[in-house]
Design a protein around this motif. Structure first.
Motif, PDB file in Angstrom:
ATOM      1  N   SER A 168       0.820  -1.216   0.000  1.00 63.56           N
ATOM      2  CA  SER A 168       0.000   0.000   0.000  1.00 63.56           C
ATOM      3  C   SER A 168       0.855   1.267   0.000  1.00 63.56           C
ATOM      4  O   SER A 168       0.593   2.203  -0.759  1.00 63.56           O
ATOM      5  CB  SER A 168      -0.957   0.003   1.192  1.00 63.56           C
ATOM      6  N   SER A 169       1.871   1.303   0.861  1.00 63.00           N
ATOM      7  CA  SER A 169       2.725   2.493   0.929  1.00 63.00           C
ATOM      8  C   SER A 169       3.480   2.706  -0.378  1.00 63.00           C
ATOM      9  O   SER A 169       3.599   3.842  -0.864  1.00 63.00           O
ATOM     10  CB  SER A 169       3.719   2.365   2.094  1.00 63.00           C
ATOM     11  N   PRO A 187       1.484   6.065   4.276  1.00 59.99           N
ATOM     12  CA  PRO A 187       0.950   5.058   5.206  1.00 59.99           C
ATOM     13  C   PRO A 187      -0.536   5.220   5.531  1.00 59.99           C
ATOM     14  O   PRO A 187      -1.130   4.326   6.141  1.00 59.99           O
ATOM     15  CB  PRO A 187       1.796   5.273   6.477  1.00 59.99           C
ATOM     16  N   ILE A 188      -1.146   6.332   5.141  1.00 59.35           N
ATOM     17  CA  ILE A 188      -2.558   6.553   5.454  1.00 59.35           C
ATOM     18  C   ILE A 188      -3.447   5.546   4.729  1.00 59.35           C
ATOM     19  O   ILE A 188      -4.523   5.185   5.228  1.00 59.35           O
ATOM     20  CB  ILE A 188      -2.967   8.004   5.113  1.00 59.35           C
ATOM     21  N   ALA A 189      -3.011   5.081   3.561  1.00 64.43           N
ATOM     22  CA  ALA A 189      -3.786   4.049   2.859  1.00 64.43           C
ATOM     23  C   ALA A 189      -3.860   2.782   3.697  1.00 64.43           C
ATOM     24  O   ALA A 189      -4.918   2.150   3.802  1.00 64.43           O
ATOM     25  CB  ALA A 189      -3.158   3.759   1.495  1.00 64.43           C
ATOM     26  N   LEU A 197      -8.643   8.680  -3.867  1.00 64.06           N
ATOM     27  CA  LEU A 197      -9.407   7.535  -4.356  1.00 64.06           C
ATOM     28  C   LEU A 197      -8.738   6.214  -3.986  1.00 64.06           C
ATOM     29  O   LEU A 197      -9.418   5.214  -3.729  1.00 64.06           O
ATOM     30  CB  LEU A 197      -9.598   7.637  -5.867  1.00 64.06           C
ATOM     31  N   VAL A 198      -7.412   6.198  -3.963  1.00 62.95           N
ATOM     32  CA  VAL A 198      -6.710   4.995  -3.541  1.00 62.95           C
ATOM     33  C   VAL A 198      -7.000   4.700  -2.074  1.00 62.95           C
ATOM     34  O   VAL A 198      -7.284   3.549  -1.701  1.00 62.95           O
ATOM     35  CB  VAL A 198      -5.190   5.137  -3.772  1.00 62.95           C
ATOM     36  N   ILE A 199      -6.943   5.719  -1.246  1.00 63.21           N
ATOM     37  CA  ILE A 199      -7.263   5.541   0.173  1.00 63.21           C
ATOM     38  C   ILE A 199      -8.700   5.046   0.343  1.00 63.21           C
ATOM     39  O   ILE A 199      -8.981   4.135   1.124  1.00 63.21           O
ATOM     40  CB  ILE A 199      -7.049   6.868   0.942  1.00 63.21           C
ATOM     41  N   THR A 200      -9.619   5.633  -0.430  1.00 66.26           N
ATOM     42  CA  THR A 200     -11.021   5.196  -0.383  1.00 66.26           C
ATOM     43  C   THR A 200     -11.160   3.753  -0.828  1.00 66.26           C
ATOM     44  O   THR A 200     -11.868   2.952  -0.200  1.00 66.26           O
ATOM     45  CB  THR A 200     -11.888   6.101  -1.275  1.00 66.26           C
ATOM     46  N   GLY A 201     -10.488   3.396  -1.912  1.00 61.85           N
ATOM     47  CA  GLY A 201     -10.550   2.036  -2.425  1.00 61.85           C
ATOM     48  C   GLY A 201     -10.001   1.026  -1.441  1.00 61.85           C
ATOM     49  O   GLY A 201     -10.599  -0.050  -1.228  1.00 61.85           O
ATOM     50  N   PHE A 202      -8.882   1.356  -0.799  1.00 54.72           N
ATOM     51  CA  PHE A 202      -8.309   0.442   0.183  1.00 54.72           C
ATOM     52  C   PHE A 202      -9.213   0.310   1.405  1.00 54.72           C
ATOM     53  O   PHE A 202      -9.262  -0.744   2.035  1.00 54.72           O
ATOM     54  CB  PHE A 202      -6.915   0.924   0.588  1.00 54.72           C
TER      55      PHE A 202
END
Length: 375
Positions: free
Chosen positions: A222-223, A238-240, A290-295
């Protein structure tokens, strides 16, 4: 909450907390040892190899020594092996350290779930997801710590020593309240030796394989995906992982209720579908938000997969709980064995974005198997 249940929750939290702290700093570890994606995948492979080599025999060790003893042994070793990660001069030494880290993680994973099964039997109701929720809480806190330490440019060694000291203090407290189960070998109970998975156990193990490969991919990559594909800052990357862990926590807090409402089969189908949608969003639109939302969506989808698998395995008729769990965790953790190198090789051959399509395929397979399975 009774103290034995709280103590098992603490062990689950520590496991996720320590794991997420060093995983969140993987880009820095990769930079420190000058590793490309393929080389990083091979290093992570040694963690999986260590876990896979210890898990089949952890059931036997629990049978001989008790789940409490193996839980404490695994937790202490797991913690102590993290601070040396940035101190080794050669990559081959890092691989050996990561192998030992995997061995301790394998011991801890099976034994703490055996403790969870004992508590679940005392309560006589589904509570396995609540334990795994605490693992996700630990992951979320650990990822947040990783982001904080990275933001202030704290050295890896100082970072890891700080979190390990706190964790060992919590292990010391938990040691007083874990269930003091009698070693089954001393009580004359048979069936604790190494055994191959039965057909029913293998089926749930394959589903666990898909789910745990997805969890490993979200944790390990993720990172990197945030930094190298979504082009986020080092502090934001790292927030993802934190979002993924938060979603896992939310899903697992309500997981036991969802199991009662939907049943295991329907819930596995829904879980696989949601995880696929979340990863598809992250891959289709590689923008940080959007990546954070998707994860986050992936985390919701995967939240109950492993708790369902472990609960079924730990309560399998005719098998001691430690043995059933060691079977499923061995099959499931083989996802961690094959996942990191496959993603690493595919990322170097094509891109990390394309490599993660492999995980999306596994989510689709998990959905199909959930639809076909009978529990």
């Amino acid at each position: 909450m009774k103290l034995d249940r709280l103590a098992v929750n603490v062990i689950f939290l520590i496991n996720g907390f320590i794991y997420a702290n060093w995983i969140a700093r993987l880009p820095r570890i990769q930079e420190l040892y000058n590793l490309d994606n393929k080389s990083l995948g091979l290093v992570l492979l040694f963690v999986s190899m260590g876990a896979i080599s210890s898990m089949p025999f952890t059931g036997w060790l629990i049978h001989k020594k008790s789940s409490r003893f193996i839980t404490l042994l695994g937790a202490i070793i797991f913690c102590l092996l993290v601070p040396p990660i940035p101190l080794l001069p050669e990559v081959w030494q890092v691989r050996i350290l990561f192998y030992l880290l995997g061995v301790s993680a394998g011991l801890l994973d099976v034994s703490m779930n055996a403790q969870a099964v004992l508590v679940e039997k005392k309560y006589q109701m589904p509570i396995m997801s609540s334990f795994h929720a605490l693992f996700s809480v630990g992951m979320m806190i650990g990822a947040g710590c990783g982001a904080l330490f990275a933001q202030f440019n704290v050295s890896l060694f100082a970072h890891f020593v700080s979190v390990v000291i706190v964790s060992l203090l919590l292990v010391a407290w938990a040691s007083r309240h874990l269930i003091r189960d009698t070693p089954q070998a001393q009580s004359g109970e048979s069936g604790g030796g190494f055994q191959l998975p039965t057909k029913a156990i293998l089926s749930i193990g394959i589903i666990a394989f898909c789910g745990m490969t997805g969890e490993g991919a979200m944790s390990d990559w993720s990172s990197n995906y945030m930094e190298n594909v979504a082009h986020s800052s080092q502090a934001l990357a790292p927030i993802a992982l934190a979002a993924f862990s938060m979603a896992m926590t939310i899903g697992r807090l309500f997981g036991d209720r969802a199991r009662s409402y939907f049943g295991d089969r329907k819930l596995l189908v829904y879980s696989g579908s949601v995880a696929f949608i979340g990863l598809a969003l992250s891959l289709a639109f590689p923008v940080s938000l959007l990546v954070i939302t998707g994860f986050f969506i992936v985390g919701l989808g995967l939240a109950t997969v492993v708790p369902i698998a472990y609960s079924i395995a730990g309560n399998a008729p005719g098998l001691p709980s430690g043995v059933g769990l060691s079977m499923v965790t061995t099959v499931g953790y083989s996802g961690f064995l094959f996942g990191p190198p496959i993603i690493g090789f595919l990322a170097d051959w094509q891109t990390l974005r394309i490599a993660l399509l492999f995980v999306a395929v596994l989510f689709a397979l998990m959905t199909f198997l959930g639809f076909r399975s009978k529990f």
